[in-house]
Enzyme design. Structure first.
Site, PDB file in Angstrom:
ATOM      1  N   LYS A  13      39.223  50.245  53.710  1.00  0.00           N
ATOM      2  CA  LYS A  13      40.668  50.484  53.674  1.00  0.00           C
ATOM      3  C   LYS A  13      41.044  51.547  52.644  1.00  0.00           C
ATOM      4  O   LYS A  13      41.986  52.289  52.853  1.00  0.00           O
ATOM      5  CB  LYS A  13      41.477  49.202  53.534  1.00  0.00           C
ATOM      6  CG  LYS A  13      41.381  48.465  52.258  1.00  0.00           C
ATOM      7  CD  LYS A  13      42.234  47.221  52.338  1.00  0.00           C
ATOM      8  CE  LYS A  13      42.178  46.430  51.047  1.00  0.00           C
ATOM      9  NZ  LYS A  13      40.925  46.477  50.280  1.00  0.00           N
ATOM     10  N   ARG A  87      47.723  40.694  47.893  1.00  0.00           N
ATOM     11  CA  ARG A  87      46.504  39.967  48.226  1.00  0.00           C
ATOM     12  C   ARG A  87      46.744  38.472  48.310  1.00  0.00           C
ATOM     13  O   ARG A  87      45.822  37.724  48.629  1.00  0.00           O
ATOM     14  CB  ARG A  87      45.449  40.220  47.147  1.00  0.00           C
ATOM     15  CG  ARG A  87      44.371  41.227  47.527  1.00  0.00           C
ATOM     16  CD  ARG A  87      43.609  41.540  46.271  1.00  0.00           C
ATOM     17  NE  ARG A  87      42.257  41.956  46.406  1.00  0.00           N
ATOM     18  CZ  ARG A  87      41.843  43.222  46.249  1.00  0.00           C
ATOM     19  NH1 ARG A  87      42.705  44.188  46.092  1.00  0.00           N
ATOM     20  NH2 ARG A  87      40.565  43.497  46.270  1.00  0.00           N
ATOM     21  N   ARG A 126      27.976  51.600  47.603  1.00  0.00           N
ATOM     22  CA  ARG A 126      29.171  52.416  47.337  1.00  0.00           C
ATOM     23  C   ARG A 126      29.084  53.159  46.001  1.00  0.00           C
ATOM     24  O   ARG A 126      28.639  52.625  44.997  1.00  0.00           O
ATOM     25  CB  ARG A 126      30.383  51.482  47.345  1.00  0.00           C
ATOM     26  CG  ARG A 126      31.685  52.163  47.131  1.00  0.00           C
ATOM     27  CD  ARG A 126      32.803  51.401  47.747  1.00  0.00           C
ATOM     28  NE  ARG A 126      32.989  50.076  47.178  1.00  0.00           N
ATOM     29  CZ  ARG A 126      34.048  49.330  47.419  1.00  0.00           C
ATOM     30  NH1 ARG A 126      34.996  49.768  48.224  1.00  0.00           N
ATOM     31  NH2 ARG A 126      34.165  48.138  46.871  1.00  0.00           N
ATOM     32  N   ARG A 159      30.252  50.301  41.145  1.00  0.00           N
ATOM     33  CA  ARG A 159      31.146  49.328  40.527  1.00  0.00           C
ATOM     34  C   ARG A 159      30.380  48.065  40.182  1.00  0.00           C
ATOM     35  O   ARG A 159      29.579  47.592  40.980  1.00  0.00           O
ATOM     36  CB  ARG A 159      32.279  48.996  41.506  1.00  0.00           C
ATOM     37  CG  ARG A 159      33.349  50.051  41.508  1.00  0.00           C
ATOM     38  CD  ARG A 159      34.365  49.833  42.577  1.00  0.00           C
ATOM     39  NE  ARG A 159      34.771  48.445  42.736  1.00  0.00           N
ATOM     40  CZ  ARG A 159      35.721  48.063  43.574  1.00  0.00           C
ATOM     41  NH1 ARG A 159      36.358  48.952  44.301  1.00  0.00           N
ATOM     42  NH2 ARG A 159      36.022  46.797  43.690  1.00  0.00           N
ATOM     43  N   ARG A 170      33.966  37.773  46.492  1.00  0.00           N
ATOM     44  CA  ARG A 170      35.246  38.438  46.768  1.00  0.00           C
ATOM     45  C   ARG A 170      35.660  38.215  48.221  1.00  0.00           C
ATOM     46  O   ARG A 170      36.842  38.061  48.518  1.00  0.00           O
ATOM     47  CB  ARG A 170      35.143  39.933  46.454  1.00  0.00           C
ATOM     48  CG  ARG A 170      35.235  40.208  44.954  1.00  0.00           C
ATOM     49  CD  ARG A 170      34.665  41.546  44.566  1.00  0.00           C
ATOM     50  NE  ARG A 170      35.355  42.645  45.192  1.00  0.00           N
ATOM     51  CZ  ARG A 170      34.789  43.836  45.430  1.00  0.00           C
ATOM     52  NH1 ARG A 170      33.529  44.046  45.105  1.00  0.00           N
ATOM     53  NH2 ARG A 170      35.471  44.786  45.997  1.00  0.00           N
TER      54      ARG A 170
END
Ligand code: AMP
Length: 214
Positions: A13, A87, A126, A159, A170
């Protein structure tokens, strides 16, 4: 265009939010980026947020909502793409109240749909630019030069919360807390959804079609 992006962490996203914001001449507001900037600057908000973020937990609603109220009240936030907020149902209700007060209601909430296995795969490779926030991936979107951002030549980093166990944690938080946010926008008839399994360009084109813009 005032748009809320919804989707699991690692659904792409963020990658989709940037070109959408450019297309609509809107500001891209990503809560995760805002928190990471506060952490890097060592502010009191950053110190507080870091206690939650490093374990993949959500920063408390009152803290997050206050930060977003300030961001959304800025004149340049007339048009926006929100990435990572709301969220929780409480955040969605707070957002509605903030935007009604500002006379800037959202046009749509766009849900990016991706299977869990692909999410873990994507998050684990990532790479993020420490300077401009551009996102790369070791396998799916490698930078031209190892460790260097193609866009601004900044250093790329991973990260801490992209470890597989933290990503799964998560994801479980996402299904528990963000499920009600999806319902909230479905009830308001503002929910649209797009498959996020394609290339960034395909996902962008599909998103524009979903939003009635192609
Ligand atoms: P992200 O970059 O969107 O994956 O966010 C990274 C982390 O920042 C999350 O795992 C949370 O710890 C925190 N965070 C981001 N957005 C929110 C939010 N709307 N509410 C609470 N915590 C958030």
């Amino acid at each position: 265009m005032r748009l809320v992006m919804l989707g699991p962490p690692g659904s792409g996203k963020g990658t989709l939010a940037r070109p959408l914001a450019r297309h609509f001449g809107a500001v891209h507001i990503a809560t995760g980026d805002l928190f990471r900037a506060e952490i890097a600057a060592g502010t009191p908000l950053g110190v507080l947020a870091d206690r939650y973020i490093k374990f993949g937990d959500l920063v408390p609603d009152d803290v997050t909502n206050a930060m977003m109220r300030e961001k959304l009240s800025a004149p340049e936030a007339e048009n926006f793409v929100l990435d990572g907020f709301p969220r929780t149902r409480e955040q969605a209700e707070a957002l509605d109240e903030i935007l009604i007060g500002l006379g800037r209601p959202i046009d749509a909430a766009l849900l990016v749909d991706v299977p869990d296995d692909l999410i873990v795969e994507r998050a684990v490779g990532r790479l993020i630019c420490t300077h401009c926030g551009a996102i790369f991936h070791l396998e799916f979107k490698p930078p031209k030069l190892d460790g260097i951002c193609d866009v601004c030549k900044g250093a790329l980093t991973t990260r801490d919360d992209d470890k597989p166990s933290t990503v799964r944690h998560r994801l479980s938080i996402y299904y528990r807390t963000t499920g009600p946010v999806i319902e909230f926008y479905r009830e308001q008839k503002k929910l649209k959804s797009v498959q996020g399994e394609g290339s960034p360009q395909e996902n962008f084109e599909n998103a524009l079609a979903t939003l009635g813009e192609s």
